[in-house]
Design a protein around this motif. Structure first.
Motif, mmCIF file in Angstrom:
data_model
loop_
_atom_site.group_PDB
_atom_site.id
_atom_site.type_symbol
_atom_site.label_atom_id
_atom_site.label_comp_id
_atom_site.label_asym_id
_atom_site.label_seq_id
_atom_site.Cartn_x
_atom_site.Cartn_y
_atom_site.Cartn_z
ATOM 1 N N PRO B 229 37.366 132.486 30.494
ATOM 2 C CA PRO B 229 36.664 133.634 29.923
ATOM 3 C C PRO B 229 36.575 133.561 28.395
ATOM 4 O O PRO B 229 37.492 133.036 27.747
ATOM 5 N N HIS B 230 35.495 134.083 27.856
ATOM 6 C CA HIS B 230 35.361 134.078 26.390
ATOM 7 C C HIS B 230 36.493 134.855 25.731
ATOM 8 O O HIS B 230 36.917 134.555 24.624
ATOM 9 N N GLU B 231 37.041 135.838 26.472
ATOM 10 C CA GLU B 231 38.156 136.615 25.914
ATOM 11 C C GLU B 231 39.347 135.721 25.566
ATOM 12 O O GLU B 231 40.099 136.012 24.639
ATOM 13 N N ALA B 232 39.551 134.643 26.333
ATOM 14 C CA ALA B 232 40.708 133.783 26.093
ATOM 15 C C ALA B 232 40.614 133.132 24.716
ATOM 16 O O ALA B 232 41.615 132.900 24.049
ATOM 17 N N GLU B 233 39.396 132.828 24.282
ATOM 18 C CA GLU B 233 39.210 132.267 22.941
ATOM 19 C C GLU B 233 39.359 133.372 21.883
ATOM 20 O O GLU B 233 40.024 133.197 20.869
ATOM 21 N N GLU B 234 38.738 134.503 22.174
ATOM 22 C CA GLU B 234 38.687 135.561 21.166
ATOM 23 C C GLU B 234 40.050 136.205 20.931
ATOM 24 O O GLU B 234 40.410 136.534 19.796
ATOM 25 N N VAL B 235 40.833 136.381 22.000
ATOM 26 C CA VAL B 235 42.176 136.948 21.851
ATOM 27 C C VAL B 235 43.008 136.047 20.939
ATOM 28 O O VAL B 235 43.720 136.529 20.053
ATOM 29 N N MET B 236 42.884 134.749 21.118
ATOM 30 C CA MET B 236 43.686 133.816 20.321
ATOM 31 C C MET B 236 43.189 133.758 18.875
ATOM 32 O O MET B 236 44.001 133.741 17.938
ATOM 33 N N VAL B 237 41.883 133.729 18.688
ATOM 34 C CA VAL B 237 41.344 133.715 17.325
ATOM 35 C C VAL B 237 41.770 134.989 16.596
ATOM 36 O O VAL B 237 42.218 134.950 15.443
#
Lengths: 322, 465
Positions: B229-237
Motif C-alpha cells: 500500500p502507498h501508506e507503507a511508504e508515506e508512514v515511513m517518510v
C-alpha cells in the motif's frame, strides 16, 4: 475456442454457456455401465501440482480418464522441483516430453499464465494463489443452472474471506458475466482492496442480505487469518458471518447454499446447515467432473487439438459418442 | 597544446547556467577553455549535447557476493555506457558494506576498472538488521558520505533517531528505505534474513505470498497478489521527516513512488527541512498495469504505482521537490527473474536507459539542429533534466568534481549525447551482466555518444573505450 483456461475473466457469456452445455451432455456418461468415451484417446494430460490438493487433482484425473486421455500426475513434492529444479525448467521438461494439456495448481498467483509462455500445451488453471480457480467457478455456475434453471437475474451472496480466495474471484466474475447480481458479505478486513471496482454490492450485515438471496455462497475461512488480525476469533466470526440453521431459515424459498470445500464446520457453516436439503455442497463435487471433462474436451477435442465446435447440444453429443 | 576540443556541441551546464553552442577544450584531466577557438585535436560534436557527466545516487553493483548478477567492473561499464561519471552503490552486498573493509574493496575494484567514480554507501546498521549502528566513523574516514540499509527499512524509530543524530558528526546523510514493514510483510515482519525483499535485494526470494508483491489497489485485488500500500511508504517518510526535523540531520528519501510521499517531502522542504529526494525512471514512466503480465521483470520495490502517482512524481521533479533522478539499478540474473512472480526478486536495471527514458518521457520539444523533438507532455527543460541527473545529485551528496560547472580548471567529467537519435533497447546488448530491463524492446529518444572521466574517454562513439 479457449487457448488456455486461466481466468474466469477471460470467458465470455457464449464461452461459459458452451462449457456448461457440453458438461450437461458429458455428465450423462457417468451414468452409463462403462463410464468412459474414447474422445481424448492418445492425448496426454499432465496434472502439475505445486501445491497439495487431493480433491481437485482427483476430479481432473477422473475427468481426463473418462475421456480416455492418458494422465500423468506430477507433484512438486517428490519430483525434481523439490530437488531445486525451477518452475521454468519443469515447464521446459514437460514441453520437451510433448504433453497436450497441463492442469496446474500453484500457490503463486499468475504461475499458470507464466507457464503459457514456455509450453505449447493447453494450460488449465487448477487454482493459483489468491488469483483464480476457473473450473471451480464453472462447476458452481453449472450447479446453479442445473438446480435453479438459470443464472441471469439471480441474487447471489458471496460470504467470507474474499480477499484471500481464488474461488471468490472466479465465482464472482462468472456470476456477473452470466447476469447475476452479486453481494459480497464479510468483515471489511477480508474484503479485497478496491472491492468497489468489482461491480458487486458490498455488505457487512449478513442477516440483512439473506432474505434477498437466491444463492448463498460460503467461503472457507482460514484459521491462520485470525493470527494476522483480520478478525479477532473464529467464535466471533461464526456469530456474525457464520451460517447456521437459524440463518438458513431467513433465506427465501428455493434458495441454495454452496461451499467450495473443504469446510470448516462450526466456523463459516454449522454441520446441520451444511447438510441441509438445500445444500449443494456434494452436488458441486459431483458436477466438478463433468465440467472439467467439458473443459478438457473443448480445449483438446478437435481434429487439430484446437477447440471443437460447440454449436449446440446435439452436435456435442454426437461428437462425444463418436 | 596536446589536448583536444569538442566542437559544435550545445553545452548544457545547469551548474554554470550555460546553454549555448560552444567549443570545449580539454587538456589532461581538466577543461581548459569554454567558448574559445579549437585547441589541439578537433573532435566534431556538431548536433550533440555536452553536459556534466551523470551522477547516480542509487545503484546496486552486487559485488561482493552476487557476481553472477553484476560486478563492480560490469556495473560501472554500464554506468559509463549510460553517460554516468559517478555512481553510489548501496550497502546490501554480501558481506554487507557495514565496515571499512568492504568500502575499501569496492573502491579498489572501481579504481581498477576505471569506468567511473564510485562512492560507496555504508550501512546504517550492522548486517542491515536495523538493530545496532554500523561503525560509521570508520567508513566516513574512507570518504563515505551517505548511509543506508536500502532494501531493508530501519524499523525502529529509536535506531533511526540515533542514526540521524550520530551521522551529524560528519554531516553525513541518512537514507532510509521508506517502507513500513508491518504494512508490507505483515505484523512481526520477516527480519533482515529476508534480504531479497528490497528493490536491490542481493539474495533471491521475494518473500511469501503474504509479503507485498505489487502496488495495492484495483489490480492487486484482481490479480490476487498481496498489496504494497502507498501508506507503507508515506508512514515511513512521515516518520523520518519528523525524526529529522529540528535535529540538523540530513535525510535523503530514496525512490519516491507515491503522490502522498511527494506531498510530504514538498511540505517538509517548505518548512526548511534538510531533506533531499530521488525518483527512479521506472516510477515516473511505468504503471502497475504492467503487472497483469505476471512477468517479474516488472517486479520492483517500491512497486510500480498508478498513473496518478506517476504524474505526482513528475510534478515533484518539475517543482524541485524531488532533487534527483536515481536509477536504483538492480541487476538480477535470468534464473532469478524467470520464476513465479511471488518468488522472483525485486529490481530493474537502469543505468543504460536512464538518460534516454528521461529525455523521451519528460523533456519538452526544443530545437536541436533543424529537428524538433520532445516528450508528448513535457515537464522538464533539458537543463532541468540534466540538473536532476547530474548537478543536483552531485551537490546533494557533496560529490566534488562532478555535476559541473563546465569551466576552465574544472575536471573534465562530461557526457556527450545525441538528443534526437532514436534507438530500441536490446537487453542483450547491455553492458550489465543482467538483462532485467523493463524497457526491452522500447523505442527511446536520446543516445549517449561518449563519456569522459577526467578528460579520458570511458565510452567513445557508442563503445566502451
Amino acid at each position: 475456442m479457449i487457448p488456455h483456461l486461466l481466468s474466469m475473466q477471460d470467458l465470455s457469456v457464449d464461452q461459459i454457456t458452451a462449457i456448461l452445455d457440453t458438461a450437461e451432455t458429458l455428465k450423462e456418461i457417468a451414468l452409463r455401465p462403462i463410464a468412459k468415451v474414447p474422445t481424448l484417446r492418445g492425448r496426454t494430460v499432465c496434472n502439475l501440482f505445486f501445491e497439495d490438493s487431493t480433491r481437485t487433482r482427483i476430479s481432473f484425473e477422473i475427468a481426463a480418464k473418462r475421456l480416455s486421455a492418458d494422465v500423468i500426475n506430477f507433484s512438486a513434492k517428490g519430483s525434481s522441483v523439490s530437488k531445486g529444479e525451477g518452475f521454468k525448467d519443469t515447464a521446459l521438461t514437460l514441453q520437451a516430453m510433448g504433453v497436450d494439456a497441463i492442469v496446474v495448481r500453484h500457490a503463486a498467483s499468475g504461475a499458470p499464465q507464466q507457464l503459457t509462455r514456455w509450453v505449447d500445451a493447453k494450460v488449465l488453471n487448477a487454482g493459483d494463489g489468491w488469483h483464480q480457480h476457473p473450473t471451480q467457478g464453472l462447476l458452481d455456475l453449472f450447479t446453479i443452472r442445473e438446480r435453479l434453471g438459470h443464472i441471469e437475474g439471480l441474487r447471489a451472496a458471496v460470504v467470507g474471506d474474499v480477499f484471500h480466495s481464488r474461488v471468490a474471484r472466479s465465482v464472482v466474475q462468472g456470476l456477473l458475466t452470466m447476469g447475476a447480481e452479486v453481494t459480497i458479505v464479510g468483515p471489511p478486513t477480508l474484503l479485497p482492496p478496491r472491492v468497489d471496482t468489482w461491480g458487486t454490492a458490498v455488505s457487512h450485515d449478513l442477516d440483512a442480505v439473506l432474505p434477498k438471496t437466491d444463492v448463498l455462497y460460503l467461503l472457507r475461512v482460514q484459521q491462520e487469518r485470525m493470527g494476522e488480525q483480520f478478525f479477532p476469533s473464529s467464535r466471533e466470526y461464526a456469530r456474525i458471518w457464520g451460517v447456521d440453521r437459524d440463518r438458513l431459515a431467513r433465506l427465501p424459498e428455493g434458495a441454495v447454499v454452496m461451499h467450495p470445500g473443504p469446510m470448516n464446520r462450526g466456523v463459516e457453516v454449522t454441520a446441520d446447515a451444511a447438510d441441509a436439503p438445500n445444500s449443494m455442497i456434494q452436488l458441486q463435487v459431483t458436477n466438478g467432473i463433468a465440467v472439467r471433462m467439458s473443459c478438457l474436451y473443448l480445449m483438446l477435442g478437435g481434429e487439430d487439438g484446437r477447440a471443437a465446435d460447440v454449436g449446440g447440444r446435439g452436435s456435442n453429443s454426437e461428437r462425444v459418442e463418436a | 597544446m596536446s589536448g583536444f576540443t569538442l566542437t559544435g556541441a550545445r553545452v548544457v551546464d545547469p551548474a554554470g547556467g550555460r546553454d549555448e553552442v560552444a567549443n570545449v577544450s580539454i587538456d589532461g584531466e581538466i577543461v581548459v577553455a569554454v567558448g574559445g577557438q579549437v585547441q589541439g585535436t578537433r573532435v566534431d560534436a556538431d548536433g550533440l549535447v555536452l553536459a556534466p557527466g551523470l551522477v547516480d545516487l542509487h545503484v546496486h553493483l552486487r559485488e561482493p557476493g552476487r557476481e553472477d548478477a553484476e560486478t563492480v567492473e560490469s556495473g560501472t561499464a554500464a554506468a559509463a555506457a549510460g553517460g554516468f561519471t559517478a555512481v553510489c552503490p548501496m550497502a546490501n552486498t554480501d558481506p554487507v558494506c557495514d565496515h571499512a573493509g568492504v568500502v575499501e574493496q569496492v573502491s579498489r575494484l572501481a579504481r581498477e576498472a576505471g569506468h567511473c567514480d564510485v562512492y560507496p554507501i555504508g550501512a546504517i546498521t550492522r548486517g542491515l538488521r536495523g538493530e545496532e549502528l554500523a561503525e560509521m566513523g570508520a567508513m566516513a574516514a574512507q570518504g563515505v558520505r551517505c548511509f543506508s540499509d536500502d532494501g531493508m527499512p530501519v524499523r525502529s524509530a529509536q535506531v533511526m533517531r540515533r542514526a540521524l543524530e550520530y551521522a551529524r558528526t560528519w554531516d553525513a546523510i541518512i537514507c532510509n528505505h521508506a517502507e513500513e514493514a508491518a504494512l508490507t510483510w505483515g505484523e512481526g515482519g520477516r527480519g533482515a534474513t529476508a534480504g531479497g525483499r528490497g528493490s536491490g535485494g542481493a539474495a533471491g526470494g521475494g518473500g511469501g505470498a503474504d509479503a507485498a508483491q505489487m502496488n495495492e489497489g484495483e489490480l492487486s485485488s484482481l490479480l490476487g497478489l498481496a498489496g504494497w500500500p502507498h501508506e507503507a511508504e508515506e508512514v515511513m517518510v512521515a516518520r523520518d521527516l519528523i525524526l529529522a526535523r529540528g535535529r540538523g540531520a540530513r535525510l535523503h528519501v530514496p525512490h519516491v513512488s507515491t503522490a502522498g510521499a511527494v506531498d510530504l517531502i514538498r511540505d517538509a522542504k517548505a518548512r526548511g527541512a534538510r531533506v533531499t529526494a530521488e525518483a527512479a525512471p521506472h516510477h515516473f514512466t511505468l504503471v502497475d498495469e504492467l503487472v497483469t503480465s505476471y512477468d517479474p521483470v516488472y517486479k520492483v520495490n517500491p512497486p510500480l504505482r498508478t498513473k496518478d502517482d506517476v504524474e505526482a512524481v513528475r510534478r515533484g521533479l518539475a517543482d524541485g521537490t524531488i532533487d534527483a533522478i536515481a536509477t536504483d539499478h538492480a541487476p538480477h540474473p535470468p534464473e532469478q527473474k524467470e520464476q513465479e512472480w511471488a518468488h522472483a526478486p525485486c529490481g530493474m536495471l537502469g543505468l543504460e536507459t536512464a538518460l534516454a527514458v528521461t529525455l523521451t518521457q519528460l523533456v519538452g520539444a526544443e530545437p536541436v539542429g533543424t529537428e524538433l523533438v520532445g516528450a508528448e507532455r513535457p515537464v522538464l527543460t533539458l537543463s532541468q533534466a540534466l540538473a536532476a541527473l547530474s548537478t543536483n545529485p552531485a551537490r546533494s551528496r557533496d560529490i566534488g568534481g562532478h555535476g559541473g560547472p563546465i569551466q576552465p580548471g574544472g575536471p573534465a567529467n562530461l557526457v556527450l549525447f545525441d538528443p534526437a537519435q532514436r534507438w530500441t533497447v536490446d537487453e542483450r546488448a547491455l553492458h550489465s551482466r543482467s538483462r532485467n530491463t523493463p524497457f526491452a524492446g522500447t523505442q527511446l529518444r536520446g543516445r549517449v555518444v561518449s563519456t569522459l572521466l577526467r578528460g579520458r574517454f570511458t565510452f567513445r562513439d557508442g563503445a566502451l573505450a
